[in-house]
Write an enzyme that holds these catalytic residues in place. Structure first.
Site: not given
Ligand code: ADP
Length: 399
Positions: A7, A14, A89, A178, A206, A208, A237, A279-280, A328, A330-331, A380
């Site tokens: 990538n 990467k 990619r 994506h 995420g 994005g 964005r 960052d979320f 976001v 997933e987590n 991905e």
């Molecule tokens: P990218 O678009 O860079 O690939 P990711 O899919 O890795 O992004 O997502 C990054 C976002 O996910 C960040 O804003 C981060 O805060 C959020 N995130 C990761 N873990 C958690 C969590 N446990 N709770 C809330 N948000 C999370």
């Protein structure tokens, strides 16, 4: 089989070495500061190695990757001959690519022709491809496009309601991004649900973020557009915005279109609304402490995602399955809960306990929920490796 996944960005690259059948990653890492000085961070054999290596161009970065992959101490293979194929990619496939493709002169020319649509990424992706061709000329290479999965959208979804000449002469339309992630989670959802004939909405949330509406495994609509700026608000964005806002700001503040677009791409979204971070995790933390701007940012994000889910359920004529993926999705149990709040009318019923899951495949809806809600971690790289292996094996079989 070993597939090297690349990538390439403008100053970074990467990589992962993966077995496409098992998904096992034997090594992965990152080249940074290409054109500046050069640094390689390599993870393999349970350890991380950081090396400063001059990288005046992407070629030296690729050479450094190959050298460390065969290194007697830090490497994982004896010779680069053990790399069976390379999967790249590539951001923008324009209207030319509705699937991944084996890289040959015609493919490279077509990627070049898509540069006006992906001016930042496609040139970097091409540098990665050319650098690999230079150092491993006999290894087959495959391009996997971020836009390809969305090429099944019907015209009513991809056409913009602007004069036809811009579509006919300039290929201006919705493409979506994506795509590799949407394709992967769609494939997994079909496998996990044991059926393909379903109405599915994928939420890739995420830094994005984008959503896709999928029927019978095929994308019908997606939230990003000609560029990744469209759709829901994201880390930095703005997401969808009235074009007159751009005109107003440009006129009032004497900004150029490029400056205004940089503001919308880099200084907007969750960063702008929260005033704290893109960052979320940071935003959720501050909202919990009572920061009203952060609370609004989270509320706005959930609201816009929920609106897209409603719109796509209407576009699909129903909904069987809702998937959350990416950082976001997933987590963040709290963001998933916020988004699904009020979607009961669609048949979405989250199970608060099951929803606590993080980072692994799981159903998070109740047993009696009409819509099955899943968390499916995206992969991905695995999708790129599988596409690469399939094309290379088919080409070999055809010979
Ligand atoms: P990218 O678009 O860079 O690939 P990711 O899919 O890795 O992004 O997502 C990054 C976002 O996910 C960040 O804003 C981060 O805060 C959020 N995130 C990761 N873990 C958690 C969590 N446990 N709770 C809330 N948000 C999370």
């Amino acid at each position: 089989m070993n597939v090297l996944i690349i990538n390439a960005g403008s100053s970074s690259l990467k990589y992962q070495l993966m077995d496409p059948e098992t998904g096992a990653v034997s090594a992965k890492g990152l080249c940074e500061r290409i054109y500046i000085d050069g640094r390689l961070t390599h993870n393999a054999n349970g350890k991380k190695v950081v090396k400063d290596i001059p990288m005046p161009t992407h070629s030296e970065a690729i050479a450094a990757v190959l050298a460390i992959l065969v290194d007697p101490v830090d490497g994982v293979i004896k010779s680069t001959d053990e790399i069976d194929a390379v999967g790249h990619r590539v951001l923008h496939g324009g209207m030319k690519f509705s699937d991944s493709c084996i890289i040959d002169d015609a493919c490279i020319k077509a990627i070049e022709e898509c540069i006006p649509l992906g001016p930042l990424h496609n040139p970097a992706n091409l540098m990665g491809i050319r650098a690999c061709q230079a150092v491993m000329p006999n290894t087959p290479q495959v391009a996997v496009f971020d836009t390809a999965f969305h090429m099944t959208m019907p015209p009513k979804a991809y056409r913009y309601a602007i004069p036809t000449e811009y579509y006919e002469n300039d290929d201006i339309r919705r493409y979506g991004f994506h795509g590799t992630s949407h394709k992967y989670v769609t494939k997994r959802a079909i496998e996990l649900m044991g059926r393909k004939d379903m109405k599915l909405i994928n939420c890739h949330l995420g830094n994005g973020s984008s959503l896709s509406a999928v029927k019978d495994g095929k994308c019908q609509d997606t939230s990003m557009g000609l560029s990744p700026l469209a759709g829901v608000p994201m880390g930095t964005r703005s997401g969808d915005i009235d074009a007159c806002v751009v005109q107003f700001i440009m006129n009032k503040y004497g900004m150029t279109a490029d400056e205004c677009l940089t503001m919308l791409n880099k200084k907007s979204g969750m960063l702008a609304l929260s005033g704290v971070s893109s960052d979320f995790r940071d935003i959720e933390q501050e909202a919990d402490k009572g920061n009203a701007d952060c609370a609004l940012a989270l509320d706005k994000f959930a609201y816009e995602v929920r609106k897209y889910i409603g719109a796509y359920a209407a576009a699909l004529g129903g909904l069987d399955c809702l998937v959350f993926t990416a950082g976001v999705g997933e987590n963040s149990a709290s963001m998933r809960a916020r988004i699904c709040e009020g979607l009961e009318f669609l048949g979405v019923k989250l199970d608060p306990e099951k929803n606590q899951t993080r980072g692994k495949e799981a159903v998070i809806s109740t047993d009696d929920s009409k819509v099955t809600v899943w968390v499916i971690p995206t992969n991905e790289e695995l999708m790129i490796a599988q596409d690469t292996a399939a094309l290379v094996n088919a080409a070999k079989a055809g010979k």
